[in-house]
Every structure is written in C-alpha cells, then in structure tokens.
Design a protein around this motif. Structure first.
Motif, short mmCIF file in Angstrom:
data_model
loop_
_atom_site.label_atom_id
_atom_site.label_comp_id
_atom_site.label_asym_id
_atom_site.label_seq_id
_atom_site.Cartn_x
_atom_site.Cartn_y
_atom_site.Cartn_z
N SER A 33 69.85 101.51 3.47
CA SER A 33 68.59 100.76 3.43
C SER A 33 67.50 101.55 2.73
CB SER A 33 68.13 100.41 4.84
OG SER A 33 69.04 99.57 5.46
N LYS A 34 67.41 102.83 3.00
CA LYS A 34 66.39 103.67 2.37
C LYS A 34 66.60 103.75 0.86
CE LYS A 34 65.14 106.59 6.25
NZ LYS A 34 65.17 107.96 6.80
N ARG A 35 67.85 103.85 0.43
CA ARG A 35 68.13 103.94 -1.01
C ARG A 35 67.80 102.65 -1.73
NH1 ARG A 35 73.73 104.92 -1.87
NH2 ARG A 35 74.10 104.86 0.33
N GLN A 36 67.93 101.52 -1.06
CA GLN A 36 67.68 100.22 -1.68
C GLN A 36 66.22 99.83 -1.66
OE1 GLN A 36 70.15 98.69 -3.32
NE2 GLN A 36 71.35 100.45 -2.71
N GLU A 37 65.44 100.43 -0.79
CA GLU A 37 64.04 100.05 -0.59
C GLU A 37 63.17 100.53 -1.75
OE1 GLU A 37 61.83 101.81 2.83
OE2 GLU A 37 62.26 99.84 3.67
N LYS A 38 62.28 99.66 -2.19
CA LYS A 38 61.33 100.03 -3.23
C LYS A 38 60.13 100.71 -2.57
CE LYS A 38 63.63 98.04 -6.48
NZ LYS A 38 64.44 98.81 -7.36
N HIS A 39 59.31 101.37 -3.34
CA HIS A 39 58.15 102.05 -2.77
C HIS A 39 57.16 101.05 -2.19
CE1 HIS A 39 56.27 101.01 -6.62
NE2 HIS A 39 55.12 101.18 -5.99
N ASP A 40 56.38 101.51 -1.26
CA ASP A 40 55.36 100.71 -0.60
C ASP A 40 54.07 100.80 -1.41
OD1 ASP A 40 53.50 99.51 1.04
OD2 ASP A 40 53.77 100.90 2.71
N PRO A 41 53.62 99.68 -2.00
CA PRO A 41 52.41 99.75 -2.82
C PRO A 41 51.16 100.10 -2.01
CG PRO A 41 53.15 97.48 -2.58
CD PRO A 41 54.20 98.36 -1.98
N GLU A 42 51.23 99.96 -0.69
CA GLU A 42 50.10 100.32 0.16
C GLU A 42 50.07 101.83 0.48
OE1 GLU A 42 47.74 98.08 0.90
OE2 GLU A 42 48.95 96.72 -0.33
N ASP A 43 51.12 102.54 0.14
CA ASP A 43 51.18 103.98 0.37
C ASP A 43 50.09 104.63 -0.48
OD1 ASP A 43 51.78 106.75 0.18
OD2 ASP A 43 53.89 106.35 0.56
N PRO A 44 49.23 105.46 0.12
CA PRO A 44 48.13 106.09 -0.63
C PRO A 44 48.61 106.86 -1.86
CG PRO A 44 47.87 106.49 1.72
CD PRO A 44 49.20 105.82 1.54
N PHE A 45 49.81 107.40 -1.80
CA PHE A 45 50.33 108.14 -2.94
C PHE A 45 50.41 107.25 -4.17
CE2 PHE A 45 53.87 109.55 -5.62
CZ PHE A 45 53.50 110.86 -5.86
N PHE A 46 50.77 105.98 -3.96
CA PHE A 46 50.93 105.05 -5.07
C PHE A 46 49.65 104.27 -5.36
CE2 PHE A 46 55.20 105.57 -3.29
CZ PHE A 46 55.83 106.08 -4.41
N ALA A 47 48.67 104.34 -4.49
CA ALA A 47 47.45 103.57 -4.65
C ALA A 47 46.44 104.26 -5.59
CB ALA A 47 46.79 103.33 -3.29
N GLU A 48 46.60 105.56 -5.78
CA GLU A 48 45.67 106.30 -6.63
C GLU A 48 45.82 105.87 -8.09
OE1 GLU A 48 43.30 108.45 -5.57
OE2 GLU A 48 43.95 107.87 -3.56
N GLN A 49 44.71 105.91 -8.80
CA GLN A 49 44.74 105.61 -10.23
C GLN A 49 45.39 106.77 -10.98
OE1 GLN A 49 43.92 102.92 -11.90
NE2 GLN A 49 43.38 101.84 -10.03
N VAL A 50 46.24 106.44 -11.91
CA VAL A 50 46.89 107.45 -12.73
C VAL A 50 45.99 107.77 -13.91
CG1 VAL A 50 48.93 107.95 -14.12
CG2 VAL A 50 49.14 106.58 -12.04
#
Length: 83
Positions: free
Chosen positions: A45-62
């Motif tokens: 399940s973990k390998r199939q799961e996509k990242h959580d867009p609400e995770d602060p790591f992914f919410a920051e502007q690149v």
C-alpha cells in the motif's frame, strides 16, 4: 498496530507454491504468517500511494531554476518519484 476492535479481516487464496514461499519467509523471520501478510499488505500500500498534496513538504513553492539542465534533472526526479 490496530486493536482487534478496529481491525478488519481480509482473506485471499494462494497457490500451494505461494503459500509455501510465504511460510518459509515467516519461519525465517520468526513471525506468524498473519504478521508477514499484514506487513506485506502495508508495504504494498505504501509503495502504491501517491504523495499527500497537503503535506507541508509538498506545499512549499519551488524556487525558479536558473538553468535548463537543473530544470531537466528536477523534472526527471519528479517523474521517477511520483509517476
């Protein structure tokens, strides 16, 4: 780990060969078969799961990338990790 009250029972069928292979792994690890199956299901399940867009790591502007080579590297890394 969940308690029996909130746990779900899942059943599946395995061929004799699949079962024996799983049993060998359980024996080698010194674990009950159901624990090996539970761990395998969680790992899958973990390998199939996509990242959580609400995770602060992914919410920051690149930040904007200065050169084309760096941009290509970042794009390829994203493709490898998330697609």
């Amino acid at each position: 780990m969940s308690t029996d009250a909130d746990a779900k029972v899942v059943q599946t069928r395995l061929t004799e060969q699949e079962y024996e292979q799983l049993r060998r792994v359980a024996d080698q690890e010194g674990l009950p078969l159901k624990e090996v199956l539970r761990r395998a299901a969680i790992e899958f399940s973990k390998r199939q799961e996509k990242h959580d867009p609400e995770d602060p790591f992914f919410a920051e502007q690149v930040p904007e990338v200065a050169d084309e080579e760096s941009s290509l590297t970042a794009t390829k890394t994203d493709e490898y990790l998330y697609e």
